[in-house]
Design an enzyme around this catalytic site. Structure first.
Site, PDB file in Angstrom:
ATOM      1  N   GLU A 129       0.874  -1.180   0.000  1.00  0.00           N
ATOM      2  CA  GLU A 129       0.000   0.000   0.000  1.00  0.00           C
ATOM      3  C   GLU A 129       0.908   1.226   0.000  1.00  0.00           C
ATOM      4  OE1 GLU A 129      -3.971   1.822   2.158  1.00  0.00           O
ATOM      5  OE2 GLU A 129      -2.683   0.520   3.332  1.00  0.00           O
ATOM      6  N   HIS A 216      -9.817   0.020  -0.182  1.00  0.00           N
ATOM      7  CA  HIS A 216     -10.859   0.501   0.750  1.00  0.00           C
ATOM      8  C   HIS A 216     -11.788   1.548   0.114  1.00  0.00           C
ATOM      9  CE1 HIS A 216      -7.715   3.477   1.495  1.00  0.00           C
ATOM     10  NE2 HIS A 216      -7.075   2.728   2.369  1.00  0.00           N
ATOM     11  N   ILE A 250     -17.889   2.222  10.749  1.00  0.00           N
ATOM     12  CA  ILE A 250     -17.224   3.480  11.090  1.00  0.00           C
ATOM     13  C   ILE A 250     -16.692   4.129   9.817  1.00  0.00           C
ATOM     14  CG2 ILE A 250     -15.251   4.528  12.317  1.00  0.00           C
ATOM     15  CD1 ILE A 250     -15.619   2.043  14.303  1.00  0.00           C
ATOM     16  N   ASP A 274      -8.255  -3.765   6.970  1.00  0.00           N
ATOM     17  CA  ASP A 274      -7.324  -2.641   7.088  1.00  0.00           C
ATOM     18  C   ASP A 274      -6.925  -2.481   8.554  1.00  0.00           C
ATOM     19  OD1 ASP A 274      -5.692  -0.547   6.308  1.00  0.00           O
ATOM     20  OD2 ASP A 274      -7.305   0.913   6.080  1.00  0.00           O
TER      21      ASP A 274
END
Length: 381
Positions: A129, A216, A250, A274
């Site tokens: 990432e 994500h 969230i 994540d």
């Protein structure tokens, strides 16, 4: 190799649920019995619990107090041991934006444990990432190391160990981006768009170059607007993009998760955590790479600017959230296991004879009772 027999189960297949039993030998599923196993075969009575494919997490940084960026084998083992208790059987150890030297060292450690029989979940590779991101959408990435993509540097990462880097997240922005995407794809790496503020049209170009995954989704990317569909719009409209989602309630509103699944279909959404090192630990202050993070009320945020900094989610929780949202167990399995297995050509992700024996036993209310990795019981309540 040990033989494991599970009896009296609800077995979740790729299109239906059957009552029966299952035999695991030499790390594989060797026999599935409908209407239970003959009495003469001894086995573990799971008393009507569900048997589902083991969860697969293609985007996880840490758990149990350890992080992939700790740069030790011990940290990777700690993550593996923690997440196996929550039903994850395979994962990609995920790096963060950092210096080239450190990233190569971290990859080397991951490479040593790749597909080795360790105490917990199997590490089937690495997810890089960064560091080729958009500073504007950096999230909890250290902008000190963010830079444009370049083939010569990518080549160094891939050369640490051929076949190690399975997934590479980048912004698909700037000079060198499209060539880098093509190069990664040619070398068998799945390329993902993430931490990106590029236009809808620029993502479309990147898709032509080889992008097939989204990091994500919704988080760390240019949102949807009816006049400029942005990165989110491009992710939704391209059928060949698999969209990650952090379903912790969230990072993304449950109805935005429903919208993504409605648009993409249950075969194109991949639940990820994540997760960072504080997963499973009490509230307090922690590190994400070099950045300071505080964890409170189940949220991990940067101390510097209150941005979300990864999650403390586990995939068993994401699975439950999908069920709560009204999806069937069959569909929840696709989004927590099958889709990732297909995308990364793993011989798992579905309960079928000949597949790897990566299995989770879930209670009637979806709590993990047992996790089996490659035919070995790694966790049992």
């Amino acid at each position: 190799m040990e033989k494991v027999v599970l009896k009296n189960a609800k077995i979740v297949l790729d299109n239906k649920i059957i009552n029966g039993g299952i035999v695991l030998e030499n790390g594989k599923i060797t026999k599935i019995y409908e209407n239970n196993i003959p009495e003469c075969i001894e086995g573990i009575d799971v008393k009507g619990s569900y048997i589902v494919p083991g969860f697969i997490d293609v985007h996880i940084h840490g758990a149990g107090g350890a992080d992939a960026m700790d740069n030790t084998e011990e940290a990777l083992r700690t993550i593996s041991k923690y997440i196996v208790k929550h039903g994850t059987t395979n994962f990609l150890a995920t790096t963060l934006t950092s210096s080239k030297e450190i990233l190569k060292e971290v990859l080397e450690k991951i490479g040593r444990l790749q597909n080795q029989d360790i105490e917990g979940a199997n590490i089937f590779g690495a997810h890089m990432e960064g560091p080729y991101f958009d500073v504007q959408f950096k999230g909890a990435q250290n902008d000190k190391y963010i830079k444009p993509a370049g083939i010569s540097e990518i080549e160094e990462y891939l050369n640490v160990k051929p076949g190690l880097v399975k997934l590479f997240s980048m912004a698909a922005k700037g000079e060198g981006a499209l060539e880098s995407i093509k190069y990664l794809k040619e070398n068998g790496v799945v390329v993902s768009v993430g931490h990106s503020g590029v236009s809808f049209e620029e993502v479309q170009e990147a898709v032509k170059a080889g992008i097939t995954h989204a990091t994500h989704t919704y988080n760390g990317m240019k949102g949807f607007n009816h006049r400029e569909p942005g990165v989110v719009g491009a992710v939704m409209i391209n059928d060949n993009i698999n969209a990650e989602i952090i379903f912790d309630k969230i990072h993304v509103h449950p109805e935005a998760v429903r919208l993504l699944i409605k648009v993409k279909g249950v075969d194109r959404v991949v639940c990820i955590t994540d997760a960072m090192c504080a997963t499973g630990l009490p509230a307090g202050n922690y590190k994400l790479g070099e950045l300071d993070v505080y964890v409170k009320n189940g949220q991990a945020r940067l101390i510097s600017n209150d941005s979300l900094a990864g999650s403390v989610l586990t995939l068993d929780k994401a699975f439950k959230h999908l069920i709560e949202l009204g999806y069937s167990i069959v569909d929840a399995v696709k989004m927590t296991s099958t889709n990732a297995a297909k995308e990364f050509s793993l011989n798992t992700g579905v309960i079928q004879e000949g597949k790897d024996a990566d299995i989770v036993v879930l209670s009637p209310d979806y709590n993990v009772e047992m996790t089996i990795v490659k035919g070995k019981i790694k966790y049992k309540v």
